[in-house]
Design a protein around this motif. Structure first.
Motif, PDB file in Angstrom:
ATOM      1  N   SER A  45       1.061  -1.347  -0.102  1.00 38.51           N
ATOM      2  CA  SER A  45       0.074  -0.212   0.139  1.00 38.51           C
ATOM      3  C   SER A  45       1.047   1.029   0.232  1.00 38.51           C
ATOM      4  O   SER A  45       0.582   2.092  -0.666  1.00 38.51           O
ATOM      5  CB  SER A  45      -1.674  -0.190   1.474  1.00 38.51           C
ATOM      6  N   VAL A  46       2.489   1.099   1.223  1.00 42.58           N
ATOM      7  CA  VAL A  46       2.353   2.226   1.005  1.00 42.58           C
ATOM      8  C   VAL A  46       3.371   2.609  -0.016  1.00 42.58           C
ATOM      9  O   VAL A  46       3.900   3.565  -0.779  1.00 42.58           O
ATOM     10  CB  VAL A  46       4.319   2.597   2.004  1.00 42.58           C
ATOM     11  N   GLY A  47       3.830   1.490  -0.816  1.00 43.68           N
ATOM     12  CA  GLY A  47       4.795   1.379  -2.223  1.00 43.68           C
ATOM     13  C   GLY A  47       3.499   1.836  -3.018  1.00 43.68           C
ATOM     14  O   GLY A  47       4.688   3.013  -4.219  1.00 43.68           O
ATOM     15  N   SER A  48       2.569   1.313  -3.222  1.00 41.41           N
ATOM     16  CA  SER A  48       0.967   1.906  -4.354  1.00 41.41           C
ATOM     17  C   SER A  48       0.967   3.286  -4.318  1.00 41.41           C
ATOM     18  O   SER A  48       1.557   4.162  -5.474  1.00 41.41           O
ATOM     19  CB  SER A  48       0.529   1.369  -4.285  1.00 41.41           C
ATOM     20  N   PHE A  49       1.202   3.707  -2.831  1.00 36.39           N
ATOM     21  CA  PHE A  49       0.981   5.490  -2.979  1.00 36.39           C
ATOM     22  C   PHE A  49       2.287   6.010  -3.227  1.00 36.39           C
ATOM     23  O   PHE A  49       2.408   7.203  -3.938  1.00 36.39           O
ATOM     24  CB  PHE A  49       0.537   5.653  -1.446  1.00 36.39           C
ATOM     25  N   ALA A  50       3.620   5.874  -2.950  1.00 31.65           N
ATOM     26  CA  ALA A  50       5.101   6.699  -2.917  1.00 31.65           C
ATOM     27  C   ALA A  50       4.757   6.938  -4.901  1.00 31.65           C
ATOM     28  O   ALA A  50       5.509   7.188  -5.242  1.00 31.65           O
ATOM     29  CB  ALA A  50       5.743   5.703  -2.507  1.00 31.65           C
ATOM     30  N   LEU A  51       5.014   5.444  -5.733  1.00 30.36           N
ATOM     31  CA  LEU A  51       5.217   5.767  -6.949  1.00 30.36           C
ATOM     32  C   LEU A  51       3.674   6.074  -7.784  1.00 30.36           C
ATOM     33  O   LEU A  51       4.116   7.057  -8.235  1.00 30.36           O
ATOM     34  CB  LEU A  51       5.005   4.007  -7.081  1.00 30.36           C
ATOM     35  N   ALA A  52       2.421   5.979  -7.518  1.00 33.30           N
ATOM     36  CA  ALA A  52       2.244   7.201  -7.880  1.00 33.30           C
ATOM     37  C   ALA A  52       1.970   8.959  -8.330  1.00 33.30           C
ATOM     38  O   ALA A  52       1.768   9.194  -8.347  1.00 33.30           O
ATOM     39  CB  ALA A  52       0.745   6.973  -7.639  1.00 33.30           C
TER      40      ALA A  52
END
Length: 125
Positions: A45-52
């Motif tokens: 979830s954190v990675g999805s947010f960070a990349l977006a």
């Protein structure tokens, strides 16, 4: 990496991959695997947010080697679909099908939701 990628992109992915993997291991150590793989859900979830957020805010201004190092390198090694798949199979083999279904739903909803929030927060105003 796209064709034509050079040594800078390769090096950036390698360095980013080492950092992302180290961060991932650190989170796994802090949040050990229990009946429900909280660390994998959190990391993805954190990675999805960070990349977006990164894509919306800075992607166009970054050099190709920086995009390679941050995207596939750092965040690609930090997040992982294989950990989700192993967790789902493990839950299924122990007969916890409802837990597996809930975990899959949570992974998809939180990952997509985090990406949507990241894109919105990172978008120029």
């Amino acid at each position: 990496m796209a064709s034509g990628a050079g040594w800078r992109e390769f090096a950036a992915v390698a360095v980013g991959g080492m950092l992302g993997t180290g961060l991932r291991l650190g989170i796994d150590l802090v949040l050990p695997l229990a009946d429900f793989p909280v660390s994998t859900l959190l990391v993805n979830s954190v990675g999805s947010f960070a990349l977006a957020f990164l894509v919306a805010q800075h992607w166009g201004s970054l050099k190709p080697w920086a995009r390679a190092g941050l995207g596939p390198g750092l965040l690609g090694s930090f997040t992982t679909f294989s950990a989700v798949a192993v967790s789902l199979v493990d839950m299924g083999t122990t007969g916890e099908w409802m837990l597996a279904a809930a975990y899959l739903a949570a992974t998809l909803l939180l990952g997509l939701g985090a990406a949507a929030v990241g894109l919105r927060m990172g978008a120029p105003r």
